[in-house]
Design a protein around this motif. Structure first.
Motif, PDB file in Angstrom:
ATOM      1  N   ALA A 182       0.815  -1.223   0.000  1.00 38.77           N
ATOM      2  CA  ALA A 182       0.000   0.000   0.000  1.00 38.77           C
ATOM      3  C   ALA A 182       0.844   1.266   0.000  1.00 38.77           C
ATOM      4  O   ALA A 182       0.306   2.366   0.034  1.00 38.77           O
ATOM      5  N   GLY A 183       2.170   1.128  -0.018  1.00 39.18           N
ATOM      6  CA  GLY A 183       3.048   2.285  -0.088  1.00 39.18           C
ATOM      7  C   GLY A 183       3.033   3.107   1.186  1.00 39.18           C
ATOM      8  O   GLY A 183       2.926   2.583   2.295  1.00 39.18           O
ATOM      9  N   ILE A 184       3.147   4.427   1.055  1.00 45.77           N
ATOM     10  CA  ILE A 184       3.053   5.323   2.211  1.00 45.77           C
ATOM     11  C   ILE A 184       1.595   5.383   2.633  1.00 45.77           C
ATOM     12  O   ILE A 184       0.720   5.747   1.843  1.00 45.77           O
ATOM     13  N   VAL A 185       1.330   5.032   3.881  1.00 45.03           N
ATOM     14  CA  VAL A 185      -0.052   4.843   4.319  1.00 45.03           C
ATOM     15  C   VAL A 185      -0.126   5.025   5.838  1.00 45.03           C
ATOM     16  O   VAL A 185       0.841   4.710   6.546  1.00 45.03           O
ATOM     17  N   PRO A 186      -1.222   5.565   6.362  1.00 49.86           N
ATOM     18  CA  PRO A 186      -1.350   5.668   7.823  1.00 49.86           C
ATOM     19  C   PRO A 186      -1.460   4.289   8.472  1.00 49.86           C
ATOM     20  O   PRO A 186      -2.119   3.390   7.932  1.00 49.86           O
ATOM     21  N   THR A 187      -0.855   4.142   9.633  1.00 47.19           N
ATOM     22  CA  THR A 187      -1.027   2.898  10.393  1.00 47.19           C
ATOM     23  C   THR A 187      -2.497   2.564  10.613  1.00 47.19           C
ATOM     24  O   THR A 187      -2.906   1.414  10.416  1.00 47.19           O
ATOM     25  N   PRO A 188      -3.356   3.523  11.032  1.00 41.86           N
ATOM     26  CA  PRO A 188      -4.764   3.171  11.255  1.00 41.86           C
ATOM     27  C   PRO A 188      -5.487   2.699  10.003  1.00 41.86           C
ATOM     28  O   PRO A 188      -6.431   1.915  10.104  1.00 41.86           O
ATOM     29  N   ALA A 189      -5.060   3.144   8.835  1.00 42.93           N
ATOM     30  CA  ALA A 189      -5.697   2.649   7.607  1.00 42.93           C
ATOM     31  C   ALA A 189      -5.389   1.171   7.400  1.00 42.93           C
ATOM     32  O   ALA A 189      -6.251   0.403   6.950  1.00 42.93           O
ATOM     33  N   LEU A 190      -4.170   0.753   7.744  1.00 36.80           N
ATOM     34  CA  LEU A 190      -3.826  -0.672   7.607  1.00 36.80           C
ATOM     35  C   LEU A 190      -4.570  -1.521   8.623  1.00 36.80           C
ATOM     36  O   LEU A 190      -5.085  -2.594   8.291  1.00 36.80           O
ATOM     37  N   THR A 191      -4.644  -1.063   9.879  1.00 32.14           N
ATOM     38  CA  THR A 191      -5.362  -1.866  10.879  1.00 32.14           C
ATOM     39  C   THR A 191      -6.848  -1.938  10.522  1.00 32.14           C
ATOM     40  O   THR A 191      -7.473  -2.982  10.696  1.00 32.14           O
ATOM     41  N   TRP A 192      -7.401  -0.821  10.031  1.00 33.37           N
ATOM     42  CA  TRP A 192      -8.808  -0.827   9.573  1.00 33.37           C
ATOM     43  C   TRP A 192      -8.994  -1.832   8.445  1.00 33.37           C
ATOM     44  O   TRP A 192      -9.942  -2.630   8.466  1.00 33.37           O
ATOM     45  N   PHE A 193      -8.095  -1.832   7.459  1.00 34.49           N
ATOM     46  CA  PHE A 193      -8.236  -2.716   6.303  1.00 34.49           C
ATOM     47  C   PHE A 193      -8.215  -4.174   6.730  1.00 34.49           C
ATOM     48  O   PHE A 193      -9.056  -4.973   6.297  1.00 34.49           O
ATOM     49  N   VAL A 194      -7.266  -4.539   7.581  1.00 34.49           N
ATOM     50  CA  VAL A 194      -7.147  -5.935   8.007  1.00 34.49           C
ATOM     51  C   VAL A 194      -8.385  -6.348   8.807  1.00 34.49           C
ATOM     52  O   VAL A 194      -8.908  -7.459   8.636  1.00 34.49           O
ATOM     53  N   GLU A 195      -8.876  -5.454   9.673  1.00 34.44           N
ATOM     54  CA  GLU A 195     -10.058  -5.762  10.472  1.00 34.44           C
ATOM     55  C   GLU A 195     -11.288  -6.020   9.599  1.00 34.44           C
ATOM     56  O   GLU A 195     -12.114  -6.886   9.901  1.00 34.44           O
TER      57      GLU A 195
END
Length: 448
Positions: free
Chosen positions: A71-84
């Motif tokens: 996902a390249g440069i991305v906020p940490t919360p966006a990754l945790t949201w996506f996985v959830e």
């Protein structure tokens, strides 16, 4: 030499010395063997060392047989949201969050969308220590330029009264400290109808101030809010999981108070239990009583707060460092959710943030850090017991001593090689006195 810091908060170190590409490869490979899900989404913050470390991490994941979505440069919360929100994924991000620019690190996200808990992290470390005995698997597939941000923003805005915010036409100043917010925050706020004044947004990855969003680091943002006559100012840390607020007129609001105010608004939207960590302001307890809801406290660390939130089906939560957790959106600290909640609160109440914060009583937290040999931390705790023998002592996380209207806490940091000493009271003088009482008492300790 600074040691590699390994805890449930992730892996952190100084790039090129205590943290190298070899570490990133080995932890990537170990995580690949640990994760039962076939797919791993990865990202990074803007630190200049991030690309090299991410490449090594990706290589380790691929040889462990995982498919990698970058996902390249991305906020940490966006990754945790996506996985959830998406099945069959785990996640990993290259970031050292609020640490100084010379640091970098790795945060690992389980299939639930939360960081690894102690049991899971222990399993990972067993694999890491026995990595030489493991054979490579059939290599996974690498997917480049995997975009998630528009879906992430849309999901958040579906929970917020966007029209109410747009009608106010807020003028907002933002200090993303050349982190991930430099890339995404202006776009996000413009979706809410805000006009946005950015500072410290370039050059990306070269931090112009201490990246922790603490009051003492927000002087430039406060000046910008005053000079530009902004309605509010927001400061993020480099990976966007923490938020600080400057009210109209340039008044810097402590991250503790702004987190508590956000929690109160979440409770106005929906009543339910609240979960925060042990060193979050007592203002949260006052808010819980006013709303007739239970407040639960955990050890410091997002994973501990989130797991307790799930256990009690919490409506709101967070950590007093500016880590606001809005569980209707996702179970993770999130500065974008924090900004949306605070703007919605101001719009719906039809009050400025300076007026809103006056409705909440003041507590004063003094935060101090010292270098102290980790192997002698028990000596420090015993010294604290003697100094504060008149208080109620607990050992849930380090040592915390409670009094009727104040408290002091001592704990080893999970992200830096320091010991953190926090104290809270009704006045700044009382809180400072608690800190000084401790420092004076331990200065005679041989290990200090």
């Amino acid at each position: 030499m600074e040691k590699l810091i390994i805890s449930v908060s992730g892996i952190r170190g100084i790039y090129g010395t205590s943290l190298t590409q070899k570490h990133a490869f080995d932890f990537g490979k170990s995580f690949g063997f640990w994760a039962k899900n076939k797919n791993i989404i990865v990202g990074q913050d803007t630190r200049l060392s991030g690309s090299d470390l991410k490449s090594a991490l990706v290589s380790g994941l691929l040889v462990a047989g995982k498919n990698v979505y970058d996902a390249g440069i991305v906020p940490t919360p966006a990754l945790t949201w996506f996985v959830e929100k998406h099945n069959n994924f785990c996640g990993a991000i290259i970031t050292a969050s609020h640490n100084p620019v010379e640091y970098n690190g790795i945060k690992l996200i389980s299939h639930s969308g939360t960081f690894l808990n102690p049991e899971e992290f222990s399993q990972l470390m067993k694999i890491y220590k026995g990595l030489r005995k493991r054979r490579e698997r059939k290599h996974g597939i690498y997917y480049e330029n995997f975009s998630i941000m528009e879906e992430y923003f849309s999901s958040l805005l579906n929970l917020i009264d966007v029209d109410a915010i747009k009608r106010k036409k807020f003028k907002v100043a933002v200090d993303p400290v050349q982190g991930v917010g430099s890339v995404f925050t202006k776009h996000f706020l413009e979706k809410l109808g805000c006009s946005v004044k950015m500072i410290n947004d370039a050059p990306v990855g070269v931090f112009s101030r201490n990246p922790e969003p603490r009051p003492e680091n927000l002087i430039s943002l406060a000046e910008c809010v005053r000079k530009e006559s902004c309605d509010i100012g927001f400061a993020q840390d480099p990976d966007c999981d923490r938020l600080a607020v400057v009210a109209d007129g340039g008044k810097i609001i402590s991250e503790e108070k702004s987190t508590a105010i956000a929690i109160d608004w979440m409770l106005q939207k929906k009543k339910g239990p609240v979960v925060v960590n042990l060193v979050t302001t007592r203002l949260v307890d006052d808010i819980g009583k006013q709303n007739n809801v239970d407040v639960f406290r955990t050890k410091v660390g997002e994973v501990y707060v989130v797991e307790e939130m799930k256990r009690v089906n919490a409506t709101a939560g967070g950590e007093g460092n500016g880590g606001i957790i809005y569980p209707d959106f996702h179970y993770g600290r999130d500065s974008f959710a924090g900004m949306a909640i605070i703007l919605e609160l101001s719009a719906k109440k039809e009050k400025s943030f300076s007026e809103i914060e006056k409705d909440f009583c003041n507590y004063y937290i003094v935060k101090h850090a010292i270098k102290y040999p980790s192997e002698k931390i028990d000596v420090l705790f015993r010294k604290a017991e003697k100094i504060f023998s008149d208080g109620k002592i607990s050992y849930t996380d380090g040592i915390k001593i409670d009094f009727e209207n104040r408290w002091v806490s001592i704990r080893r940091s999970g992200t830096e090689s320091i010991v953190r000493i926090f104290a809270e009271a009704k006045t700044e003088k009382e809180a400072t006195t608690l800190i000084n009482r401790l420092l004076c008492g331990i200065s005679s300790c041989k290990s200090f």
